[in-house]
Design an enzyme around this catalytic site. Structure first.
Site, PDB file in Angstrom:
ATOM      1  N   CYS A  24       1.233  14.446 -13.312  1.00 28.84           N
ATOM      2  CA  CYS A  24       1.731  14.028 -13.426  1.00 28.84           C
ATOM      3  C   CYS A  24       3.362  12.800 -13.418  1.00 28.84           C
ATOM      4  O   CYS A  24       3.216  12.561 -12.304  1.00 28.84           O
ATOM      5  CB  CYS A  24       3.282  15.383 -14.170  1.00 28.84           C
ATOM      6  SG  CYS A  24       3.715  15.688 -12.676  1.00 28.84           S
ATOM      7  N   HIS A  71       0.387  -1.141   0.362  1.00 27.13           N
ATOM      8  CA  HIS A  71       0.035   0.075  -0.371  1.00 27.13           C
ATOM      9  C   HIS A  71       1.032   1.077   0.023  1.00 27.13           C
ATOM     10  O   HIS A  71       0.651   2.581   0.682  1.00 27.13           O
ATOM     11  CB  HIS A  71      -0.439  -0.033   1.277  1.00 27.13           C
ATOM     12  CG  HIS A  71      -2.044  -1.215   0.748  1.00 27.13           C
ATOM     13  ND1 HIS A  71      -2.662  -1.459   2.172  1.00 27.13           N
ATOM     14  CD2 HIS A  71      -2.113  -1.299  -0.041  1.00 27.13           C
ATOM     15  CE1 HIS A  71      -3.536  -2.552   2.467  1.00 27.13           C
ATOM     16  NE2 HIS A  71      -3.309  -3.058   0.665  1.00 27.13           N
TER      17      HIS A  71
HETATM   18  P1  NAD Z   1      -6.912  -3.098  10.557  1.00 24.90           P
HETATM   19  O1  NAD Z   1      -7.158  -2.009  11.554  1.00 24.90           O
HETATM   20  O2  NAD Z   1      -7.902  -3.912   9.628  1.00 24.90           O
HETATM   21  O3  NAD Z   1      -6.985  -4.337  11.498  1.00 24.90           O
HETATM   22  C1  NAD Z   1      -5.687  -4.099  12.966  1.00 24.90           C
HETATM   23  C2  NAD Z   1      -5.948  -5.391  13.049  1.00 24.90           C
HETATM   24  O4  NAD Z   1      -4.706  -5.950  14.264  1.00 24.90           O
HETATM   25  C3  NAD Z   1      -7.398  -5.241  13.956  1.00 24.90           C
HETATM   26  O5  NAD Z   1      -8.188  -6.705  13.839  1.00 24.90           O
HETATM   27  C4  NAD Z   1      -7.149  -5.559  15.560  1.00 24.90           C
HETATM   28  O6  NAD Z   1      -7.862  -6.035  16.447  1.00 24.90           O
HETATM   29  C5  NAD Z   1      -5.833  -5.727  15.948  1.00 24.90           C
HETATM   30  N1  NAD Z   1      -4.546  -5.917  16.670  1.00 24.90           N
HETATM   31  C6  NAD Z   1      -4.251  -4.085  16.874  1.00 24.90           C
HETATM   32  N2  NAD Z   1      -3.490  -4.197  17.791  1.00 24.90           N
HETATM   33  C7  NAD Z   1      -3.583  -5.795  18.230  1.00 24.90           C
HETATM   34  C8  NAD Z   1      -2.212  -6.180  19.629  1.00 24.90           C
HETATM   35  N3  NAD Z   1      -1.318  -5.021  19.895  1.00 24.90           N
HETATM   36  N4  NAD Z   1      -2.294  -7.389  19.029  1.00 24.90           N
HETATM   37  C9  NAD Z   1      -3.252  -8.183  18.935  1.00 24.90           C
HETATM   38  N5  NAD Z   1      -3.700  -7.601  17.334  1.00 24.90           N
HETATM   39  C10 NAD Z   1      -4.017  -6.342  17.172  1.00 24.90           C
HETATM   40  O7  NAD Z   1      -5.818  -2.622   9.877  1.00 24.90           O
HETATM   41  P2  NAD Z   1      -5.310  -3.329   8.756  1.00 24.90           P
HETATM   42  O8  NAD Z   1      -6.124  -5.246   7.761  1.00 24.90           O
HETATM   43  O9  NAD Z   1      -3.264  -3.346   7.706  1.00 24.90           O
HETATM   44  O10 NAD Z   1      -5.873  -2.512   7.415  1.00 24.90           O
HETATM   45  C11 NAD Z   1      -5.753  -1.632   7.094  1.00 24.90           C
HETATM   46  C12 NAD Z   1      -5.195  -0.528   6.610  1.00 24.90           C
HETATM   47  O11 NAD Z   1      -4.542   0.764   6.759  1.00 24.90           O
HETATM   48  C13 NAD Z   1      -4.228  -1.057   5.973  1.00 24.90           C
HETATM   49  O12 NAD Z   1      -3.764  -1.049   4.261  1.00 24.90           O
HETATM   50  C14 NAD Z   1      -2.577  -0.059   5.830  1.00 24.90           C
HETATM   51  O13 NAD Z   1      -2.531   0.448   4.544  1.00 24.90           O
HETATM   52  C15 NAD Z   1      -3.644   1.597   6.502  1.00 24.90           C
HETATM   53  N6  NAD Z   1      -3.208   1.631   7.698  1.00 24.90           N
HETATM   54  C16 NAD Z   1      -1.602   1.758   8.328  1.00 24.90           C
HETATM   55  C17 NAD Z   1      -0.746   1.865   9.292  1.00 24.90           C
HETATM   56  C18 NAD Z   1       0.521   1.751   9.683  1.00 24.90           C
HETATM   57  O14 NAD Z   1       1.305   2.016   8.903  1.00 24.90           O
HETATM   58  N7  NAD Z   1       0.876   1.504  10.495  1.00 24.90           N
HETATM   59  C19 NAD Z   1      -2.104   2.389  10.747  1.00 24.90           C
HETATM   60  C20 NAD Z   1      -3.253   2.307  10.419  1.00 24.90           C
HETATM   61  C21 NAD Z   1      -3.499   1.992   8.980  1.00 24.90           C
END
Ligand code: NAD
Length: 247
Positions: free
Chosen positions: A128, A117
């Site tokens: 551009c 991503h």
């Molecule tokens: P999501 O927020 O949909 O899911 C995160 C999952 O992690 C949740 O189900 C949650 O319960 C679990 N979780 C969180 N902390 C935890 C822990 N300490 N122990 C166990 N489980 C834990 O995230 P996703 O599936 O990555 O999708 C979100 C989109 O947003 C991605 O495409 C990403 O590009 C972007 N994003 C990136 C960041 C980053 O770069 N750190 C942060 C937020 C969102």
């Protein structure tokens, strides 16, 4: 459920999501304390058509980028454990949905991290080929340009991330699918597995014969395919699993 997968030789694919970085102080999107769980409107900031259409939304996006906790974040124990796995000589490829570069900052080989991503450190023009750094663009915002246009063509600038509704980079997606397909063990860590095609890397790995291990606090749509599901917090689960694999 079998623990046998720990003893499999061969390649390890790792798909990471926002949940691996919550211990570093970066909130996820859909977890109980997630950005969208608390403020559903914030989802629009990551929606390509809304971003292109709405200058006010873009202004809000630049401020959100400036204030992103990822700038101050440091890698945590889970990022470090994956580095250990690689340094122990295992062939590991990380496919990350995260844009925070914490895997690389923990010391994981940059050429073994597929940022499916994109990342938040670079800025691109939607019209551009202009590219620059986020730091340089945030300097323009600080100097008073609330929605800085492309200096080359006047087009809309955005972070080099893939927004909802935006085309994925084909070569990156193919590289990720290949990494999944050639894995013997596939770990999905900290992702709700709701965003496609990233989540389907789990199915590609399983179809090609990998054992899928899901480490996530909440259920995911891919749980039924998993050899093992770990609900323990990522900060302790990943170091433990790495020690068991290397054990
Ligand atoms: P999501 O927020 O949909 O899911 C995160 C999952 O992690 C949740 O189900 C949650 O319960 C679990 N979780 C969180 N902390 C935890 C822990 N300490 N122990 C166990 N489980 C834990 O995230 P996703 O599936 O990555 O999708 C979100 C989109 O947003 C991605 O495409 C990403 O590009 C972007 N994003 C990136 C960041 C980053 O770069 N750190 C942060 C937020 C969102």
């Amino acid at each position: 459920m079998t623990s046998e997968w720990r003893r499999r030789d061969g390649r390890i694919g790792v798909l990471t999501g926002a949940g691996i970085s919550t211990d570093s102080g970066i909130p996820d999107f859909r977890g109980p304390r997630g950005v969208w769980t608390k403020d559903p409107i914030a989802e629009l900031l990551s929606t390509y058509d809304s971003y292109l259409a709405d200058p006010e939304l873009r202004q809000r996006s630049w401020l959100a980028r400036r204030d992103n906790p990822a700038w101050q974040a440091r890698p945590n124990a889970a990022h470090a454990a994956l580095v250990e796995l690689e340094r122990a000589g295992r062939a590991v490829t990380i496919i990350t949905q995260n844009i925070d570069r914490l895997h690389q900052r923990a010391g994981f080989a940059a050429d073994r991290v597929i940022e499916i991503h994109g990342n938040m450190f670079e800025v691109v023009c939607v019209e551009c080929d202009y590219q620059t750094t986020m730091a340089a663009t945030l300097d323009r915002v600080a100097a008073g340009e609330a929605d800085p246009p492309c200096p080359s063509c006047g087009g809309v600038l955005k972070a080099a991330t893939i927004m909802f509704g935006q085309q994925m980079d084909r070569r990156t997606t193919v590289a990720a699918a290949l990494a999944a397909q050639t894995s013997d063990i596939f770990l999905a860590i900290g992702s709700s597995l709701q965003v496609e095609p990233a989540a389907s890397m789990c199915a590609i790995a399983v179809d090609a014969g990998a054992d899928l291990v899901i480490v996530n606090a909440e259920p995911t749509p891919y749980d039924s395919m998993a050899t093992e599901i770990v609900r323990e917090p990522i900060g302790t689960a990943v170091p433990r699993l790495v020690a068991e694999i290397l054990g």
